[in-house]
Design a protein around this motif. Structure first.
Motif, PDB file in Angstrom:
ATOM      1  N   LEU A  14       0.890  -1.228   0.237  1.00  8.67           N
ATOM      2  CA  LEU A  14      -0.092  -0.030  -0.010  1.00  8.67           C
ATOM      3  C   LEU A  14       0.949   1.353   0.052  1.00  8.67           C
ATOM      4  O   LEU A  14       0.492   2.095  -0.719  1.00  8.67           O
ATOM      5  CB  LEU A  14      -0.880   0.019   1.255  1.00  8.67           C
ATOM      6  CG  LEU A  14      -1.989  -1.158   1.278  1.00  8.67           C
ATOM      7  CD1 LEU A  14      -2.747  -1.068   2.623  1.00  8.67           C
ATOM      8  CD2 LEU A  14      -2.982  -0.962  -0.032  1.00  8.67           C
ATOM      9  N   GLN A  16       3.729   1.751  -1.353  1.00  8.80           N
ATOM     10  CA  GLN A  16       4.290   2.118  -2.709  1.00  8.80           C
ATOM     11  C   GLN A  16       3.189   2.524  -4.005  1.00  8.80           C
ATOM     12  O   GLN A  16       3.622   2.837  -5.000  1.00  8.80           O
ATOM     13  CB  GLN A  16       5.283   0.872  -3.102  1.00  8.80           C
ATOM     14  CG  GLN A  16       4.660  -0.291  -3.317  1.00  8.80           C
ATOM     15  CD  GLN A  16       3.687  -0.626  -4.582  1.00  8.80           C
ATOM     16  OE1 GLN A  16       4.185  -0.190  -5.488  1.00  8.80           O
ATOM     17  NE2 GLN A  16       2.560  -1.333  -4.699  1.00  8.80           N
ATOM     18  N   LEU A  17       2.092   2.506  -3.508  1.00  6.27           N
ATOM     19  CA  LEU A  17       0.928   2.922  -4.504  1.00  6.27           C
ATOM     20  C   LEU A  17       0.929   4.438  -4.456  1.00  6.27           C
ATOM     21  O   LEU A  17       0.229   5.126  -5.421  1.00  6.27           O
ATOM     22  CB  LEU A  17      -0.220   2.429  -4.073  1.00  6.27           C
ATOM     23  CG  LEU A  17      -0.824   1.068  -4.175  1.00  6.27           C
ATOM     24  CD1 LEU A  17      -2.152   0.815  -3.558  1.00  6.27           C
ATOM     25  CD2 LEU A  17      -0.511   0.576  -5.569  1.00  6.27           C
ATOM     26  N   VAL A  25      -1.078   7.249   0.174  1.00  5.88           N
ATOM     27  CA  VAL A  25      -2.155   6.506   0.054  1.00  5.88           C
ATOM     28  C   VAL A  25      -2.335   5.521   1.301  1.00  5.88           C
ATOM     29  O   VAL A  25      -3.503   5.199   1.519  1.00  5.88           O
ATOM     30  CB  VAL A  25      -2.001   5.512  -1.355  1.00  5.88           C
ATOM     31  CG1 VAL A  25      -2.987   4.184  -1.286  1.00  5.88           C
ATOM     32  CG2 VAL A  25      -2.191   6.294  -2.799  1.00  5.88           C
ATOM     33  N   GLU A  28      -4.009   7.286   3.791  1.00  7.64           N
ATOM     34  CA  GLU A  28      -5.680   7.475   3.689  1.00  7.64           C
ATOM     35  C   GLU A  28      -6.228   6.351   3.822  1.00  7.64           C
ATOM     36  O   GLU A  28      -7.490   6.352   4.273  1.00  7.64           O
ATOM     37  CB  GLU A  28      -5.563   7.950   1.803  1.00  7.64           C
ATOM     38  CG  GLU A  28      -7.245   8.160   1.473  1.00  7.64           C
ATOM     39  CD  GLU A  28      -7.169   8.295  -0.129  1.00  7.64           C
ATOM     40  OE1 GLU A  28      -6.019   8.165  -0.929  1.00  7.64           O
ATOM     41  OE2 GLU A  28      -8.145   8.432  -0.539  1.00  7.64           O
ATOM     42  N   VAL A  29      -5.858   5.197   3.120  1.00  6.44           N
ATOM     43  CA  VAL A  29      -6.712   3.959   3.331  1.00  6.44           C
ATOM     44  C   VAL A  29      -6.720   3.596   5.109  1.00  6.44           C
ATOM     45  O   VAL A  29      -7.704   3.036   5.225  1.00  6.44           O
ATOM     46  CB  VAL A  29      -5.692   2.813   2.581  1.00  6.44           C
ATOM     47  CG1 VAL A  29      -6.238   1.160   2.985  1.00  6.44           C
ATOM     48  CG2 VAL A  29      -5.881   2.986   1.222  1.00  6.44           C
ATOM     49  N   LEU A  32      -9.400   5.706   6.327  1.00  9.57           N
ATOM     50  CA  LEU A  32     -10.660   5.106   5.995  1.00  9.57           C
ATOM     51  C   LEU A  32     -11.226   4.046   6.742  1.00  9.57           C
ATOM     52  O   LEU A  32     -12.333   3.892   6.946  1.00  9.57           O
ATOM     53  CB  LEU A  32     -10.651   4.775   4.469  1.00  9.57           C
ATOM     54  CG  LEU A  32     -10.889   5.976   3.463  1.00  9.57           C
ATOM     55  CD1 LEU A  32     -10.681   5.251   2.017  1.00  9.57           C
ATOM     56  CD2 LEU A  32     -12.353   6.364   3.537  1.00  9.57           C
ATOM     57  N   PHE A  33     -10.316   3.372   7.091  1.00 10.03           N
ATOM     58  CA  PHE A  33     -10.363   1.943   7.797  1.00 10.03           C
ATOM     59  C   PHE A  33     -10.983   2.287   9.012  1.00 10.03           C
ATOM     60  O   PHE A  33     -12.067   1.949   9.828  1.00 10.03           O
ATOM     61  CB  PHE A  33      -9.251   1.135   7.863  1.00 10.03           C
ATOM     62  CG  PHE A  33      -9.386  -0.304   8.415  1.00 10.03           C
ATOM     63  CD1 PHE A  33      -9.887  -1.459   7.665  1.00 10.03           C
ATOM     64  CD2 PHE A  33      -9.237  -0.380   9.688  1.00 10.03           C
ATOM     65  CE1 PHE A  33      -9.896  -2.633   8.631  1.00 10.03           C
ATOM     66  CE2 PHE A  33      -9.703  -1.470  10.396  1.00 10.03           C
ATOM     67  CZ  PHE A  33      -9.759  -2.857   9.934  1.00 10.03           C
TER      68      PHE A  33
ATOM     69  N   VAL B  14     -12.690   0.956   1.746  1.00 10.19           N
ATOM     70  CA  VAL B  14     -11.309   0.524   1.798  1.00 10.19           C
ATOM     71  C   VAL B  14     -11.004  -0.124   0.519  1.00 10.19           C
ATOM     72  O   VAL B  14      -9.877   0.376  -0.056  1.00 10.19           O
ATOM     73  CB  VAL B  14     -10.830  -0.112   3.024  1.00 10.19           C
ATOM     74  CG1 VAL B  14      -9.592  -0.780   2.910  1.00 10.19           C
ATOM     75  CG2 VAL B  14     -11.156   0.599   4.336  1.00 10.19           C
ATOM     76  N   LYS B  25      -1.842   4.161 -10.302  1.00 10.67           N
ATOM     77  CA  LYS B  25      -0.641   3.898 -10.434  1.00 10.67           C
ATOM     78  C   LYS B  25      -0.088   3.469 -11.820  1.00 10.67           C
ATOM     79  O   LYS B  25       0.700   3.586 -12.544  1.00 10.67           O
ATOM     80  CB  LYS B  25      -0.061   3.304  -9.319  1.00 10.67           C
ATOM     81  CG  LYS B  25       1.451   3.065  -9.326  1.00 10.67           C
ATOM     82  CD  LYS B  25       1.834   2.105  -8.105  1.00 10.67           C
ATOM     83  CE  LYS B  25       3.465   1.375  -8.487  1.00 10.67           C
ATOM     84  NZ  LYS B  25       3.608   0.154  -8.120  1.00 10.67           N
TER      85      LYS B  25
END
Lengths: 117, 200
Positions: A14, A16-17, A25, A28-29, A32-33, B14, B25
């Motif tokens: 995640l 490296q996204l 990212v 952010e994820v 959100l979780f 999520v 990406k």
């Protein structure tokens, strides 16, 4: 030894996204979780208390998705059992499962707080 | 070339965000929907996304139902559908593919697998477009085979598609090749007739 709450390989994936110059990212994820999952856990609890297996299953199913995406493997395992049980309409033994759901979520939450601090 | 647009529809934020980030990406332009109805709105709007990743279980309209509706519209280049599913039993996958999905990815999505599947659909889509811009034309009479497998005069074909009308004339080459010989032949005939009349 207890396994880590979050799978480090998934977390690295995640991380490296994030495109160059864009907001992180991973953060952010994880945020959100933290915003979304407690709501769904409450929905599951309410469904269980009302004896509504369909509600329990729906909540368990989406929790499974959220947990899988951030590599929360133990939480995922609990959600999977909840999903399977409620799918078959069996709401017995649920108190134990809901308790492990809460415990696993607390462990994941602590780890997320550490990561996004 | 403009980036290919991909819709990610999932009620679970999520998953939606992770899948969207993987596609961004990889260079795709990503739009989002949080339920089946929202997905359907985007898919039926003008200039819809080329590829849609639809969650199997969504409130309102589930992924397979959206896929089925897309097929039922019978568009010439329908949006390609990938179902996102945590169900891995083969029976479910068959149900999804029968409903009209082009492919499926199990959740949580693996980045390399997801991108590879979207890429292969993108290539298939490019091939379909290439076929659509390649018109079969009769080498002799220049008739064009239309989508209903019927040979149309080139004028009719373009008139029906673009509204263009044709005025008929001839180019200098065809004047020399076709028109002039006919005029010359006519000249010969009238000359012969004249000569015949003039004979005593």
């Amino acid at each position: 030894m207890t396994p880590p709450a979050l799978d480090s390989i998934v977390i690295a994936g995640l991380r490296q996204l994030t495109p160059p110059g864009e907001p992180d990212v991973l953060k952010e994820v994880l945020q959100l979780f933290l915003d979304d999952v407690p709501v769904r856990i409450e929905r599951l609890r309410a469904g269980w208390q009302a004896g509504n297996a369909v509600e329990v299953q729906r909540a368990a199913h989406s929790l499974k998705g959220s947990a899988g995406n951030i590599g929360a493997n133990d939480l995922l395992a609990v959600c999977r059992v909840l999903d399977d049980r409620s799918k078959s309409g069996d709401l017995s033994n649920l108190p134990e499962l809901v308790a492990s759901l809460d415990a696993e979520f607390a462990r994941v939450e602590a780890e997320i707080q550490r990561l996004i601090a | 070339m403009a980036p290919v647009r991909v819709l990610v529809a999932d009620d679970e934020p999520v998953s939606r965000t992770v899948v969207g980030a993987m596609l961004k990406k990889a260079g795709y332009q990503v739009t989002f929907a949080s339920d089946g109805e929202q997905a359907w709105q985007q898919l039926t709007a003008p200039n819809p996304p080329a590829i849609a990743l639809l969650d199997w279980e969504m409130p309102g309209m589930a992924g397979p139902e959206v896929a089925e509706r897309i097929r039922a519209r019978g568009e010439q280049t329908p949006t390609y559908v990938i179902l996102l599913t945590s169900r891995d039993s083969s029976a479910d996958i068959v149900t999804g593919l029968k409903a009209g999905a082009n492919d499926y990815v199990t959740k949580p999505a693996n980045e390399d697998e997801l991108v590879a599947r979207v890429r292969s659909l993108e290539e298939a889509l490019a091939n379909v477009k290439a076929l659509q811009t390649l018109l079969p034309m009769c080498a002799y009479c220049k008739a064009i085979r239309n989508d209903q497998n019927y040979w149309e005069k080139v004028e009719t074909y373009f008139h029906n598609r673009s509204g263009v009308s044709f005025s008929h004339g001839y180019c200098p080459n065809c004047y020399d090749r076709f028109v002039k010989p006919q005029l010359d032949a006519l000249e010969d005939v009238t000359q012969a007739q004249r000569q015949q009349k003039e004979r005593p």
